[in-house]
Design a protein around this motif. Sequence first.
Motif, PDB file in Angstrom:
ATOM      1  N   LEU A 134      54.411  34.096  51.264  1.00 46.61           N
ATOM      2  CA  LEU A 134      53.899  32.749  51.482  1.00 46.61           C
ATOM      3  C   LEU A 134      54.664  31.680  50.708  1.00 46.61           C
ATOM      4  O   LEU A 134      55.158  31.906  49.608  1.00 46.61           O
ATOM      5  N   LYS A 135      54.715  30.507  51.313  1.00 46.88           N
ATOM      6  CA  LYS A 135      55.315  29.344  50.678  1.00 46.88           C
ATOM      7  C   LYS A 135      54.390  28.826  49.570  1.00 46.88           C
ATOM      8  O   LYS A 135      53.212  29.195  49.527  1.00 46.88           O
ATOM      9  N   PRO A 136      54.896  27.964  48.684  1.00 50.42           N
ATOM     10  CA  PRO A 136      54.042  27.428  47.608  1.00 50.42           C
ATOM     11  C   PRO A 136      52.767  26.775  48.126  1.00 50.42           C
ATOM     12  O   PRO A 136      51.702  26.932  47.540  1.00 50.42           O
ATOM     13  N   GLN A 137      52.888  26.027  49.216  1.00 48.23           N
ATOM     14  CA  GLN A 137      51.711  25.474  49.878  1.00 48.23           C
ATOM     15  C   GLN A 137      51.455  26.318  51.131  1.00 48.23           C
ATOM     16  O   GLN A 137      52.307  26.369  52.029  1.00 48.23           O
ATOM     17  N   ALA A 138      50.306  26.963  51.188  1.00 50.88           N
ATOM     18  CA  ALA A 138      50.088  27.916  52.276  1.00 50.88           C
ATOM     19  C   ALA A 138      48.601  28.148  52.510  1.00 50.88           C
ATOM     20  O   ALA A 138      47.748  27.700  51.738  1.00 50.88           O
ATOM     21  N   PHE A 139      48.330  28.865  53.611  1.00 45.62           N
ATOM     22  CA  PHE A 139      46.967  29.192  54.007  1.00 45.62           C
ATOM     23  C   PHE A 139      46.870  30.697  54.294  1.00 45.62           C
ATOM     24  O   PHE A 139      47.842  31.317  54.713  1.00 45.62           O
ATOM     25  N   ILE A 140      45.676  31.233  54.082  1.00 48.30           N
ATOM     26  CA  ILE A 140      45.401  32.648  54.356  1.00 48.30           C
ATOM     27  C   ILE A 140      44.067  32.754  55.087  1.00 48.30           C
ATOM     28  O   ILE A 140      43.112  32.037  54.766  1.00 48.30           O
ATOM     29  N   MET A 141      44.002  33.670  56.059  1.00 43.70           N
ATOM     30  CA  MET A 141      42.713  34.037  56.640  1.00 43.70           C
ATOM     31  C   MET A 141      42.627  35.551  56.750  1.00 43.70           C
ATOM     32  O   MET A 141      43.511  36.180  57.332  1.00 43.70           O
ATOM     33  N   HIS A 142      41.583  36.124  56.156  1.00 38.81           N
ATOM     34  CA  HIS A 142      41.343  37.564  56.241  1.00 38.81           C
ATOM     35  C   HIS A 142      40.027  37.805  56.972  1.00 38.81           C
ATOM     36  O   HIS A 142      39.017  37.142  56.702  1.00 38.81           O
ATOM     37  N   ILE A 143      40.037  38.770  57.882  1.00 41.24           N
ATOM     38  CA  ILE A 143      38.821  39.246  58.538  1.00 41.24           C
ATOM     39  C   ILE A 143      38.637  40.699  58.127  1.00 41.24           C
ATOM     40  O   ILE A 143      39.560  41.504  58.257  1.00 41.24           O
ATOM     41  N   LEU A 144      37.452  41.038  57.621  1.00 42.05           N
ATOM     42  CA  LEU A 144      37.250  42.386  57.100  1.00 42.05           C
ATOM     43  C   LEU A 144      35.763  42.693  56.958  1.00 42.05           C
ATOM     44  O   LEU A 144      34.929  41.788  57.015  1.00 42.05           O
ATOM     45  N   PRO A 145      35.410  43.965  56.791  1.00 46.88           N
ATOM     46  CA  PRO A 145      34.007  44.313  56.557  1.00 46.88           C
ATOM     47  C   PRO A 145      33.479  43.619  55.306  1.00 46.88           C
ATOM     48  O   PRO A 145      34.205  43.437  54.341  1.00 46.88           O
ATOM     49  N   CYS A 146      32.212  43.255  55.345  1.00 45.71           N
ATOM     50  CA  CYS A 146      31.606  42.503  54.244  1.00 45.71           C
ATOM     51  C   CYS A 146      30.553  43.352  53.549  1.00 45.71           C
ATOM     52  O   CYS A 146      29.691  43.950  54.202  1.00 45.71           O
ATOM     53  N   GLY A 147      30.621  43.399  52.236  1.00 46.54           N
ATOM     54  CA  GLY A 147      29.664  44.165  51.446  1.00 46.54           C
ATOM     55  C   GLY A 147      28.562  43.330  50.830  1.00 46.54           C
ATOM     56  O   GLY A 147      27.830  43.825  49.969  1.00 46.54           O
ATOM     57  N   ASN A 148      28.412  42.073  51.269  1.00 48.85           N
ATOM     58  CA  ASN A 148      27.340  41.236  50.728  1.00 48.85           C
ATOM     59  C   ASN A 148      25.970  41.874  51.002  1.00 48.85           C
ATOM     60  O   ASN A 148      25.779  42.562  52.008  1.00 48.85           O
ATOM     61  N   GLU A 149      25.017  41.590  50.139  1.00 47.52           N
ATOM     62  CA  GLU A 149      23.682  42.169  50.280  1.00 47.52           C
ATOM     63  C   GLU A 149      22.930  41.590  51.474  1.00 47.52           C
ATOM     64  O   GLU A 149      23.183  40.478  51.927  1.00 47.52           O
ATOM     65  N   ASN A 150      21.989  42.407  51.977  1.00 48.24           N
ATOM     66  CA  ASN A 150      20.944  41.995  52.923  1.00 48.24           C
ATOM     67  C   ASN A 150      21.378  41.818  54.368  1.00 48.24           C
ATOM     68  O   ASN A 150      20.636  41.253  55.168  1.00 48.24           O
ATOM     69  N   SER A 151      22.562  42.318  54.746  1.00 47.56           N
ATOM     70  CA  SER A 151      22.789  42.476  56.184  1.00 47.56           C
ATOM     71  C   SER A 151      21.920  43.638  56.649  1.00 47.56           C
ATOM     72  O   SER A 151      21.441  44.444  55.839  1.00 47.56           O
ATOM     73  N   PHE A 152      21.714  43.750  57.962  1.00 52.66           N
ATOM     74  CA  PHE A 152      20.948  44.889  58.469  1.00 52.66           C
ATOM     75  C   PHE A 152      21.610  46.192  58.039  1.00 52.66           C
ATOM     76  O   PHE A 152      20.935  47.131  57.602  1.00 52.66           O
ATOM     77  N   GLU A 153      22.935  46.250  58.128  1.00 53.98           N
ATOM     78  CA  GLU A 153      23.647  47.486  57.796  1.00 53.98           C
ATOM     79  C   GLU A 153      23.543  47.813  56.306  1.00 53.98           C
ATOM     80  O   GLU A 153      23.394  48.979  55.927  1.00 53.98           O
ATOM     81  N   TYR A 154      23.620  46.789  55.463  1.00 51.69           N
ATOM     82  CA  TYR A 154      23.482  46.998  54.016  1.00 51.69           C
ATOM     83  C   TYR A 154      22.103  47.577  53.705  1.00 51.69           C
ATOM     84  O   TYR A 154      21.978  48.568  52.968  1.00 51.69           O
ATOM     85  N   ASN A 155      21.064  46.969  54.289  1.00 51.90           N
ATOM     86  CA  ASN A 155      19.707  47.447  54.025  1.00 51.90           C
ATOM     87  C   ASN A 155      19.476  48.827  54.631  1.00 51.90           C
ATOM     88  O   ASN A 155      18.722  49.637  54.082  1.00 51.90           O
ATOM     89  N   PHE A 156      20.131  49.104  55.751  1.00 54.24           N
ATOM     90  CA  PHE A 156      20.026  50.431  56.357  1.00 54.24           C
ATOM     91  C   PHE A 156      20.621  51.486  55.418  1.00 54.24           C
ATOM     92  O   PHE A 156      20.052  52.571  55.247  1.00 54.24           O
ATOM     93  N   CYS A 157      21.756  51.175  54.828  1.00 59.19           N
ATOM     94  CA  CYS A 157      22.407  52.122  53.914  1.00 59.19           C
ATOM     95  C   CYS A 157      21.505  52.480  52.742  1.00 59.19           C
ATOM     96  O   CYS A 157      21.566  53.593  52.206  1.00 59.19           O
ATOM     97  N   LYS A 158      20.628  51.560  52.351  1.00 54.58           N
ATOM     98  CA  LYS A 158      19.716  51.807  51.235  1.00 54.58           C
ATOM     99  C   LYS A 158      18.665  52.864  51.563  1.00 54.58           C
ATOM    100  O   LYS A 158      18.012  53.398  50.668  1.00 54.58           O
ATOM    101  N   LEU A 159      18.519  53.183  52.850  1.00 55.53           N
ATOM    102  CA  LEU A 159      17.568  54.214  53.260  1.00 55.53           C
ATOM    103  C   LEU A 159      18.125  55.616  53.088  1.00 55.53           C
ATOM    104  O   LEU A 159      17.374  56.587  53.117  1.00 55.53           O
ATOM    105  N   ARG A 160      19.440  55.732  52.905  1.00 53.37           N
ATOM    106  CA  ARG A 160      20.094  57.039  52.912  1.00 53.37           C
ATOM    107  C   ARG A 160      20.633  57.414  51.536  1.00 53.37           C
ATOM    108  O   ARG A 160      21.113  56.553  50.785  1.00 53.37           O
ATOM    109  N   LEU A 161      20.589  58.707  51.240  1.00 55.04           N
ATOM    110  CA  LEU A 161      21.141  59.207  49.981  1.00 55.04           C
ATOM    111  C   LEU A 161      22.627  58.934  49.874  1.00 55.04           C
ATOM    112  O   LEU A 161      23.159  58.706  48.782  1.00 55.04           O
TER     113      LEU A 161
END
Length: 322
Positions: A134-161
């Motif tokens: 990247l140049k000194p002045q630049a932009f980035i965009m990343h798309i990726l799985p999110c580990g933030n709390e309280n998505s349906f999937e996050y709360n679902f994982c809390k049900l499993r060992l």
Amino acid sequence: MKTELYQKEEAIDFYENRYENGYMDEWPTEKKQRVFEILRSLPLPETGEALDYGCGNGVFTDLLCQALPKWKIYGSDISQNAVNNAKKRFPKCTFFVSDNDQKSELQFDFLFSHHVLEHVFDIEKALIEINNYLKPQAFIMHILPCGNENSFEYNFCKLRLDGFNASMENRFFYEDEGHVRRLTTEKASDLIKVHGFTLEKDFYSNQYHGAIKWITQSSATFIKNFTNPEKAIDAKAKVKLEQLRRKFLWLAYLQLPYSLYKDTKAIPNKKLKHYVVQLAYMVPSIISYPVHASINAKAKKEWDTNNHAKNGSEMYIFYSRK
């Protein structure tokens, strides 16, 4: 997940084999439309040079070309097979094999990645490589799985060992073996700000309805494994998993006739067996379609009205360095 994927050569071999066998050849139309709209909304210059980092077969490199028509677009990947595939499919873009052991002479105004950072064997080294592009002045965009709390999937994982794999940086139990981490927004930003970047925009999907969509449009075998009550953390969680199994399977079976009809209809150069399947599911698909359409509509509405709510299971994060 095999720990050897943290080693560069083993990781390259792993993805060479995958791309040789049709890995990530295409993405759903609604996903590409979503990314296109986000790209068009970003405060980017009218012209510049952009890199699709970890481009795979080039699907999103081509999308960058469409969203940024006055830009010069490149794609890079550690897999020679992926780069070869991308060159054949999208000759208007420029592709090359990346090597983070050598400093690139190319410098870009904007770097984009789609589901890459959860795969890289050394994320800090990968971010250094990204910064070197990247140049000194630049932009980035990343798309990726999110580990933030309280998505349906996050709360679902809390049900499993086995819901969260701490040794794989809290990867969710059902994720692809090539994933080596699941970052939160905060953790991703802490890693990226080391190189002088500030979070400018963030979007999130699959807070609830988006998750229901992809789960119930998966195979019955996946759903049974996903909701395995024997993996429950306690008796209460076991009951919940059993309830969700019945709900998800019921919704999956209701949608299946339309999915089979639609997928068969879309096959090019159909053979007789395809026409037979298409005919067999024509009438059931009429009954199935409203359920499928309703689930899709709820997921779309969730994205349209709630895409800044951080409790999503996928994140779209945009940074700038001025």
